[in-house]
Structure formats: structure tokens, C-alpha cells
Design a protein around this motif. Structure first.
Motif, mmCIF file in Angstrom:
data_model
loop_
_atom_site.group_PDB
_atom_site.id
_atom_site.type_symbol
_atom_site.label_atom_id
_atom_site.label_comp_id
_atom_site.label_asym_id
_atom_site.label_seq_id
_atom_site.Cartn_x
_atom_site.Cartn_y
_atom_site.Cartn_z
ATOM 1 N N MET A 68 0.794 -1.235 0.000
ATOM 2 C CA MET A 68 0.000 0.000 0.000
ATOM 3 C C MET A 68 0.829 1.290 0.000
ATOM 4 N N ALA A 69 2.029 1.253 0.578
ATOM 5 C CA ALA A 69 2.872 2.452 0.593
ATOM 6 C C ALA A 69 3.727 2.566 -0.672
ATOM 7 N N ASP A 70 3.528 1.633 -1.611
ATOM 8 C CA ASP A 70 4.269 1.615 -2.880
ATOM 9 C C ASP A 70 5.784 1.626 -2.649
ATOM 10 N N PRO A 71 6.303 0.712 -1.785
ATOM 11 C CA PRO A 71 7.739 0.706 -1.482
ATOM 12 C C PRO A 71 8.560 0.219 -2.675
ATOM 13 N N ASP A 72 9.818 0.626 -2.720
ATOM 14 C CA ASP A 72 10.703 0.205 -3.813
ATOM 15 C C ASP A 72 11.241 -1.205 -3.618
ATOM 16 N N ILE A 73 11.151 -1.723 -2.382
ATOM 17 C CA ILE A 73 11.686 -3.054 -2.070
ATOM 18 C C ILE A 73 10.579 -3.894 -1.430
ATOM 19 N N LEU A 74 10.407 -5.115 -1.946
ATOM 20 C CA LEU A 74 9.416 -6.037 -1.398
ATOM 21 C C LEU A 74 10.115 -7.317 -0.950
ATOM 22 N N ILE A 75 9.811 -7.766 0.262
ATOM 23 C CA ILE A 75 10.307 -9.041 0.776
ATOM 24 C C ILE A 75 9.085 -9.888 1.100
ATOM 25 N N LEU A 76 8.920 -10.975 0.368
ATOM 26 C CA LEU A 76 7.682 -11.745 0.409
ATOM 27 C C LEU A 76 7.976 -13.200 0.755
ATOM 28 N N ASP A 77 7.476 -13.646 1.900
ATOM 29 C CA ASP A 77 7.707 -15.011 2.367
ATOM 30 C C ASP A 77 6.460 -15.848 2.065
ATOM 31 N N GLU A 78 6.532 -16.682 1.038
ATOM 32 C CA GLU A 78 5.396 -17.498 0.593
ATOM 33 C C GLU A 78 4.135 -16.634 0.435
ATOM 34 N N PRO A 79 4.176 -15.619 -0.434
ATOM 35 C CA PRO A 79 3.077 -14.652 -0.492
ATOM 36 C C PRO A 79 1.748 -15.193 -1.013
#
Length: 293
Positions: free
Chosen positions: A145-156
């Protein structure tokens, strides 16, 4: 310098559990997959990246910030979907997302509304009574939602049905086009193949391979399934000097393992036969994973 850099990261829980001497580099704009069986060390690595765990030795850094020492700053620039979702006490998904927006200093919920619409989420539902899939969607919205430049996704995509999994992959591809840097774990090999530029494989807490996904898909060892028009041609072909992985006499069909350097010889040989069909069985990330394990 890589945007995410993990150097000799070690956390030993004893009895062979933990992560040992992990080294990974993720460039800005790269989508990086992290694959391994349950208990291999994927989530432990991610928890170090988020600053939840202090390493015994080695380090993890994101955007030149030390993940342990600067964990509060890390959380401001990273969108994170945890492997195990535990929401704080909020009556509805809507209320939870509003609180998240306040914490993140968001002035507009427009991007969040876009993701909510794509995932067909009803955030007005009671947060504690949501299904696993609904909770997963809510966590994804909170991460993006904050439109971050970095995403870390654990089994999304855990808990998402096939339709929503497909929609999430489309969202990831869009984020990739926008230059986001994404680090994700997944049990879904097709998901990794479709989205990731590079994949690291972890086994028993140690990295055993790091490969570009294109290199895996265009593997030098090919598999061809060939069906002959006549039984005579099938029998005659068996005398050819190729590696037969399988023979189905009732179908006049053979399956061959063929190295890239043998392909010209194969097709030259096939000119002497009447072929009903020939199919290349694509080498997949799953096959490569199984070969490593």
C-alpha cells in the motif's frame, strides 16, 4: 553495490538447524527467488533481513543499511509479507489497513484500493474470522500500500486460490516493470519461473546453487518425445545411438535425452523416418530443484 547484500550470514540453532554462511547479492530492480523445502532456512534468512533476528556472524544489508542495527529504518523502506500472519487486535481489515496507513504516513489510500480491487478483497470483514486466503490478501495489501521500492515476500500466495494466485503474479510483474526490487520465497515453481530473474536454492541452511531462471529454462540437456507413423520405423529407430529415457512400443513412441550438441544429429537422423509427432518436454525449475535434492 547490490541493493540487498547478505555476507556469510550464520545463525546456528543446533542439531543442524539454522542458516550457515549465506551469501547473496540482489541488484536494484531484480526479482530474486529463494527456494527450498520446509525447514531449509528460507524464513530464518528473511527474518534476519527484516531485523527480527540478530546474526551470530555475518551480516545482511538493504540499501546500505545494516538489517540488525538499522532495523527500524529497514521497515520504513520495505514492504513485507510474513510467512506466518498474525494480525494485531483490530475489528476489521479496513481498520487494520487504516492504522497501517497512519503508521506509514500515507495521505492517500488510492494505491491500496487498486490492490484491494485486483485481489477481490472485502476488507470490511472481521479480521480474526477471515479465511486464510482473505488474511493473505490483507497482508499483501498492507505490504504494497505504501508503494515501497523493495518487497520481501515469504510465501506470499499461501492460501490463495489459483485465480487469485494468477492475479498476484500479474501484480508482481507490474511491480517489476516499475523497477521494484523483489525478494520472494515460494513453493510454487511456476510462480518463480514466471516472475524471477534469478533463483537461489537452499538446503539444510546452506546455499547449494544460484542460477538465472533463463539459464535453467534453456538447459543444455533436452528431452524429446517422438512418435513414429509405423511400427517398423519405431523398431528401426531403436538401433540409433541416442540415449533412450523411455520406450512405448504400443504407441510407437520413444523419449530421448539429447544434449544441445546432439540436436543436429538427431534431426538429421529423423529425416530417414516417418514421424507422426515430435515434442520437446521443457526443462523446468522443478526438475532442476529435484536434481539438486
Amino acid at each position: 553495490m547490490p541493493l540487498i547484500e547478505i555476507k556469510n550470514l550464520t545463525k546456528d540453532y543446533g542439531e543442524g538447524k539454522g542458516i550457515f554462511d549465506i551469501n547473496l547479492s540482489i541488484e536494484k530492480g531484480e526479482v530474486f527467488g529463494y527456494v527450498g523445502i520446509n525447514g531449509a532456512g528460507k524464513t530464518t534468512t528473511i527474518r534476519h533481513m527484516m531485523g527480527f533476528i540478530k546474526p551470530e556472524s555475518g551480516s545482511a544489508a538493504i540499501n546500505k543499511l545494516d538489517c540488525w542495527k538499522d532495523s527500524s529504518e529497514i521497515k520504513k523502506i520495505v514492504g513485507y509479507v510474513p510467512g506466518e500472519i498474525a494480525f494485531p487486535d483490530a475489528p476489521t481489515g479496513t481498520e487494520f489497513l487504516k492504522r497501517q496507513a497512519e503508521l506509514l504516513g500515507l495521505k492517500s489510500m488510492s494505491f491500496a484500493e487498486t490492490i484491494i480491487s485486483k485481489l477481490q478483497l472485502d476488507p470490511s470483514a472481521n479480521l480474526k474470522r477471515m479465511s486464510k486466503g482473505m488474511k493473505q490478501k490483507t497482508a499483501i495489501v498492507a505490504a504494497l500500500m505504501a508503494d515501497p521500492d523493495i518487497l520481501i515476500l515469504d510465501e506470499p500466495t499461501t492460501g490463495l486460490d489459483p485465480l487469485m494466485r494468477s492475479e498476484f503474479i500479474a501484480i508482481l510483474k507490474e511491480e517489476k516493470k516499475r523497477g521494484k526490487t523483489i525478494f520472494m520465497t515460494s513453493h510454487m515453481f511456476e510462480e518463480v519461473e514466471q516472475t524471477c530473474d534469478k533463483v537461489a536454492f537452499i538446503k539444510d541452511g546452506k546455499i547449494i546453487a544460484v542460477k538465472p531462471t533463463d539459464e535453467i529454462k534453456h538447459h543444455e540437456e533436452k528431452v524429446y518425445q517422438i512418435e513414429f507413423t509405423s511400427h517398423e520405423d519405431y523398431l528401426r529407430f531403436l538401433s540409433e545411438e541416442f540415449e533412450f529415457a523411455n520406450k512405448e512400443e504400443s504407441k510407437n513412441q520413444v523419449t530421448l535425452n539429447v544434449h544441445d550438441r546432439q540436436i543436429n544429429a538427431l534431426f538429421k537422423a529423423l529425416k530417414r523416418y516417418h514421424i507422426k509427432s515430435i515434442t520437446e518436454i521443457k526443462y523446468t525449475l522443478e526438475k532442476y530443484f529435484k536434481s539438486l535434492y
